[in-house]
Scaffold this motif. Structure first.
Motif, mmCIF file in Angstrom:
data_model
loop_
_atom_site.group_PDB
_atom_site.id
_atom_site.type_symbol
_atom_site.label_atom_id
_atom_site.label_comp_id
_atom_site.label_asym_id
_atom_site.label_seq_id
_atom_site.Cartn_x
_atom_site.Cartn_y
_atom_site.Cartn_z
ATOM 1 N N VAL A 35 0.858 -1.188 0.000
ATOM 2 C CA VAL A 35 0.000 0.000 0.000
ATOM 3 C C VAL A 35 0.892 1.236 0.000
ATOM 4 O O VAL A 35 1.708 1.422 0.904
ATOM 5 C CB VAL A 35 -0.932 0.020 1.228
ATOM 6 N N LYS A 36 0.751 2.075 -0.998
ATOM 7 C CA LYS A 36 1.594 3.262 -1.118
ATOM 8 C C LYS A 36 0.888 4.464 -0.510
ATOM 9 O O LYS A 36 -0.285 4.709 -0.785
ATOM 10 C CB LYS A 36 1.930 3.536 -2.580
ATOM 11 N N SER A 37 1.613 5.205 0.318
ATOM 12 C CA SER A 37 1.030 6.347 1.019
ATOM 13 C C SER A 37 1.962 7.546 0.958
ATOM 14 O O SER A 37 3.173 7.408 0.791
ATOM 15 C CB SER A 37 0.760 5.996 2.491
ATOM 16 N N ILE A 38 1.359 8.713 1.126
ATOM 17 C CA ILE A 38 2.099 9.961 1.278
ATOM 18 C C ILE A 38 1.944 10.408 2.728
ATOM 19 O O ILE A 38 0.831 10.457 3.255
ATOM 20 C CB ILE A 38 1.557 11.055 0.336
ATOM 21 N N GLY A 39 3.056 10.709 3.380
ATOM 22 C CA GLY A 39 3.027 11.219 4.746
ATOM 23 C C GLY A 39 3.284 12.713 4.753
ATOM 24 O O GLY A 39 4.111 13.211 3.983
ATOM 25 N N ALA A 161 7.975 13.290 8.685
ATOM 26 C CA ALA A 161 6.907 12.696 7.869
ATOM 27 C C ALA A 161 7.152 11.203 7.675
ATOM 28 O O ALA A 161 6.206 10.399 7.669
ATOM 29 C CB ALA A 161 6.817 13.408 6.521
ATOM 30 N N CYS A 162 8.425 10.819 7.535
ATOM 31 C CA CYS A 162 8.767 9.393 7.427
ATOM 32 C C CYS A 162 8.365 8.646 8.696
ATOM 33 O O CYS A 162 7.829 7.530 8.636
ATOM 34 C CB CYS A 162 10.268 9.221 7.187
ATOM 35 N N ILE A 163 8.619 9.263 9.848
ATOM 36 C CA ILE A 163 8.309 8.606 11.121
ATOM 37 C C ILE A 163 6.800 8.487 11.307
ATOM 38 O O ILE A 163 6.303 7.491 11.853
ATOM 39 C CB ILE A 163 8.968 9.376 12.283
ATOM 40 N N ILE A 164 6.050 9.490 10.847
ATOM 41 C CA ILE A 164 4.583 9.395 10.889
ATOM 42 C C ILE A 164 4.125 8.159 10.116
ATOM 43 O O ILE A 164 3.301 7.369 10.597
ATOM 44 C CB ILE A 164 3.949 10.676 10.306
ATOM 45 N N LEU A 165 4.670 7.976 8.921
ATOM 46 C CA LEU A 165 4.316 6.798 8.121
ATOM 47 C C LEU A 165 4.771 5.515 8.806
ATOM 48 O O LEU A 165 4.054 4.509 8.816
ATOM 49 C CB LEU A 165 4.952 6.899 6.734
ATOM 50 N N GLU A 166 5.968 5.556 9.354
ATOM 51 C CA GLU A 166 6.512 4.369 10.020
ATOM 52 C C GLU A 166 5.611 3.920 11.162
ATOM 53 O O GLU A 166 5.289 2.732 11.292
ATOM 54 C CB GLU A 166 7.909 4.688 10.545
ATOM 55 N N HIS A 167 5.171 4.859 12.006
ATOM 56 C CA HIS A 167 4.301 4.524 13.132
ATOM 57 C C HIS A 167 2.926 4.068 12.646
ATOM 58 O O HIS A 167 2.338 3.132 13.207
ATOM 59 C CB HIS A 167 4.157 5.735 14.056
#
Length: 253
Positions: A35-39, A161-167
């Motif tokens: 699943v591809k997302s933008i953070g 923003a990467c960490i938001i996606l990671e969590h």
């Protein structure tokens, strides 16, 4: 024109959120693999943008000195180019989970972004909010651990923003808040804009394909005419050559 509804609150959004699966069994969790997302780590001065396919977030950009409309446009450009199926917006809260001043500013952006996403990308690309507490501090700690001499000011927003996606991916999106487009009349208008845009894009694609086919046909016709001309020229040469040979034979006699 985007019309942001100023009456919706964080608690209204939470009340609208459908029940989420809360089982702790890894097998029962919804998979986000592929699943591809933008953070998005939103800020008044800088906004960090990241992307991920599954569980491997990567920074994309830091947007500086843009108003909300410009931020939304840039985020949607990245979502379209990356073919993302979700936009995850960090939700800033106080340490105890209560609403902060930045929370309300982010809610305004969230509603504008959700409205723009629905009108541009359609209903299959939702805007969701995710608790971003401590992500900036975590980004700073990671950056310092990698390079103690790194200048951190203004360079961590995409990392956050990467960490938001990671969590988000680590927790399988449980606890997310989907940003609604309300009232219903506004939602219908956004859907109408999306459908109109889709129709225009389909018409442009159809016209472009027709023009391409016409160009190919013109090239084929030109090649066929050239080949026919070459054949006619070769036939004339053959006939001319045969006539000369007959004249030579007559002279020998």
């Amino acid at each position: 024109e985007r019309v942001v509804n100023p009456t919706i609150s964080l608690w209204d959004m939470k009340a609208m959120e459908p029940p989420q699966q809360t089982t702790t069994s890894g097998e029962d969790m919804p998979s986000l693999v592929g699943v591809k997302s933008i953070g998005v780590d939103y800020g008044l001065v800088r906004t960090g943008v990241a992307t991920t396919v599954g569980y491997d977030p990567q920074p994309l950009a830091i947007l500086s000195d843009l108003n909300n409309t410009q931020v939304c446009d840039k985020v949607l450009q990245y979502a379209k180019s990356e073919q993302a199926s979700k936009i995850i917006l960090g939700l800033p809260l106080h340490k105890n989970g209560t609403v902060a001043e930045q929370t309300n500013l982010t809610l305004v952006l969230a509603q504008e972004l959700a409205q723009a996403a629905l009108a541009t990308l359609g209903p299959m690309v939702p805007v969701e909010m995710w608790d971003e507490r401590y992500t900036s501090k975590e980004a700073a700690a990671r950056a310092h651990a990698q390079d103690p001499n790194r200048f951190l000011y203004g360079s961590l927003d995409a990392d956050a923003a990467c960490i938001i996606l990671e969590h988000y991916y680590h927790d399988h999106g449980l606890g997310r808040i989907t940003v609604p487009v309300i009232p219903e009349s506004l939602r219908r208008e956004c859907l109408h804009q999306f459908e109109t845009r889709q129709s225009l894009e389909e018409e442009r694609r159809s016209n472009a394909m027709q023009e391409r086919e016409e160009r190919m046909q013109r090239r084929k016709d030109a090649i066929a005419r050239s080949q026919q001309k070459d054949q006619e020229e070769q036939t004339r040469r053959n006939l001319s050559g045969g006539s000369k040979k007959k004249k030579k034979k007559k002279k020998k006699r």
